[in-house]
Design a protein around this motif. Structure first.
Motif, PDB file in Angstrom:
ATOM      1  N   ALA A 135       0.832  -1.214   0.000  1.00  0.00           N
ATOM      2  CA  ALA A 135       0.000   0.000   0.000  1.00  0.00           C
ATOM      3  C   ALA A 135       0.862   1.257   0.000  1.00  0.00           C
ATOM      4  O   ALA A 135       0.574   2.233  -0.701  1.00  0.00           O
ATOM      5  CB  ALA A 135      -0.932  -0.012   1.217  1.00  0.00           C
TER       6      ALA A 135
ATOM      7  N   ARG B 243      -6.507   8.778  -8.019  1.00  0.00           N
ATOM      8  CA  ARG B 243      -7.374   7.616  -7.773  1.00  0.00           C
ATOM      9  C   ARG B 243      -6.532   6.369  -7.505  1.00  0.00           C
ATOM     10  O   ARG B 243      -6.878   5.555  -6.645  1.00  0.00           O
ATOM     11  CB  ARG B 243      -8.297   7.389  -8.974  1.00  0.00           C
ATOM     12  N   VAL B 244      -5.438   6.226  -8.261  1.00  0.00           N
ATOM     13  CA  VAL B 244      -4.548   5.081  -8.027  1.00  0.00           C
ATOM     14  C   VAL B 244      -3.957   5.159  -6.618  1.00  0.00           C
ATOM     15  O   VAL B 244      -3.901   4.149  -5.889  1.00  0.00           O
ATOM     16  CB  VAL B 244      -3.427   5.051  -9.081  1.00  0.00           C
TER      17      VAL B 244
ATOM     18  N   LEU C 280     -13.521   3.903  -1.793  1.00  0.00           N
ATOM     19  CA  LEU C 280     -13.146   3.558  -3.167  1.00  0.00           C
ATOM     20  C   LEU C 280     -14.356   3.566  -4.088  1.00  0.00           C
ATOM     21  O   LEU C 280     -14.243   3.960  -5.258  1.00  0.00           O
ATOM     22  CB  LEU C 280     -12.453   2.192  -3.182  1.00  0.00           C
TER      23      LEU C 280
ATOM     24  N   THR D 289      -6.157   1.634   2.201  1.00  0.00           N
ATOM     25  CA  THR D 289      -5.913   0.280   2.708  1.00  0.00           C
ATOM     26  C   THR D 289      -4.718   0.199   3.645  1.00  0.00           C
ATOM     27  O   THR D 289      -4.584  -0.765   4.403  1.00  0.00           O
ATOM     28  CB  THR D 289      -5.680  -0.710   1.542  1.00  0.00           C
TER      29      THR D 289
ATOM     30  N   SER E 192     -14.909   6.128  -7.369  1.00  0.00           N
ATOM     31  CA  SER E 192     -15.091   5.558  -8.703  1.00  0.00           C
ATOM     32  C   SER E 192     -16.176   6.259  -9.507  1.00  0.00           C
ATOM     33  O   SER E 192     -16.325   6.015 -10.705  1.00  0.00           O
ATOM     34  CB  SER E 192     -15.421   4.065  -8.601  1.00  0.00           C
TER      35      SER E 192
ATOM     36  N   ASN F 246      -5.168   6.359  -3.998  1.00  0.00           N
ATOM     37  CA  ASN F 246      -6.139   6.056  -2.958  1.00  0.00           C
ATOM     38  C   ASN F 246      -6.289   4.567  -2.705  1.00  0.00           C
ATOM     39  O   ASN F 246      -6.729   4.169  -1.622  1.00  0.00           O
ATOM     40  CB  ASN F 246      -7.490   6.692  -3.286  1.00  0.00           C
ATOM     41  N   LEU F 247      -5.913   3.736  -3.673  1.00  0.00           N
ATOM     42  CA  LEU F 247      -5.882   2.294  -3.409  1.00  0.00           C
ATOM     43  C   LEU F 247      -4.920   1.982  -2.266  1.00  0.00           C
ATOM     44  O   LEU F 247      -5.175   1.097  -1.446  1.00  0.00           O
ATOM     45  CB  LEU F 247      -5.463   1.535  -4.669  1.00  0.00           C
TER      46      LEU F 247
END
Length: 248
Positions: free
Chosen positions: A44, A69-70, A112, A77, A116, A72-73
């Motif tokens: 992460a 956005r990437v 998430l 987590t 999206s 935030n993955l």
């Protein structure tokens, strides 16, 4: 792109490589409780740092937003995985970890899902703007859900830190070094993220650029020393030390 931002992105990329290597190293140590969660935490961090580097270098707001956005993955987590690691490493059972996983995953999954969609993303980020015409990452303003996610992360960070602290204090003194390393690694991200959030709540108080991924690079460095030099994961887990110490 100014040389300063290029150097900033290079340091972030180096952080991503370091934490990725740590994830691979720990994943191979099958005897360690919590190794999956720890490796996931490092992955992460790698996603967050690598995505932030790409966001910094991206030429347009649209491209920067896509990389956000990437990121935030990794962002959403990271802390739940750290908490799950602390739970298992300090003696929590597999069943307890599975139950905890279901609980701590609710807010990240909702975050998430919101990110999206265009409408949901507005609930998380009230606004996005480039730092300057010379490049750099986006400057964000948090929406209502941003602060829900933030409070959730801080509560889990606090809970994981307290688990490690309690376990360290219960250990015989000569066995406290590994837990001390784990706690030391969390100090820089805590301090830098609080500084960044203070600037969001009170504009002008702190830099609008989030340096938290760089602070997590310090965490990766500390944990790297722990894994490769102090053999952090080659020891008996914390919760069993007091029992073993008392055996004839």
């Amino acid at each position: 792109m100014s040389p300063g931002w290029a150097a900033f992105a290079a340091v972030l990329a180096a952080n991503a490589i370091l934490t990725g290597a740590l994830a691979l190293r720990v994943w191979r140590q099958s005897h360690v409780p919590g190794r999956r969660a720890f490796a996931g935490t490092m992955v992460a961090l790698a996603i967050w740092a690598g995505g932030y580097a790409c966001e910094t270098l991206a030429p347009s707001v649209e491209a920067k937003t896509a990389w956000l956005r990437v990121e935030n993955l990794g962002i959403v987590t990271l802390v739940p995985l750290f908490f799950l690691f602390a739970l298992r490493y300090t003696g929590g059972s597999v069943a307890a970890s599975r139950w905890a996983l279901g609980v701590v995953s609710v807010v990240p999954v909702l975050t998430l899902l919101l990110l999206s969609s265009r409408t949901g993303a507005g609930l998380h980020y009230a606004s996005l703007r480039p730092f300057s015409g010379a490049g750099g990452p986006l400057v964000v303003a948090g929406g209502p859900w941003y602060y829900v996610q933030t409070v959730h992360s801080y509560l889990l960070m606090l809970a994981g830190t307290l688990l490690l602290l309690r376990a360290m204090l219960r250990r015989p003194e000569r066995y406290r070094a590994p837990a001390s390393v784990l706690l030391l690694g969390m100090a820089a991200p805590w301090a830098v993220n609080v500084y960044y959030l203070a600037g969001m709540v009170w504009p002008g108080l702190a830099s609008p650029v989030d340096f938290t991924p760089l602070a997590f690079g310090a965490l990766g460095l500390v944990y790297g020393v722990g894994v490769f030099r102090l053999r952090l994961f080659d020891i008996v887990p914390l919760a069993r030390d007091a029992i073993l110490e008392g055996l004839p």
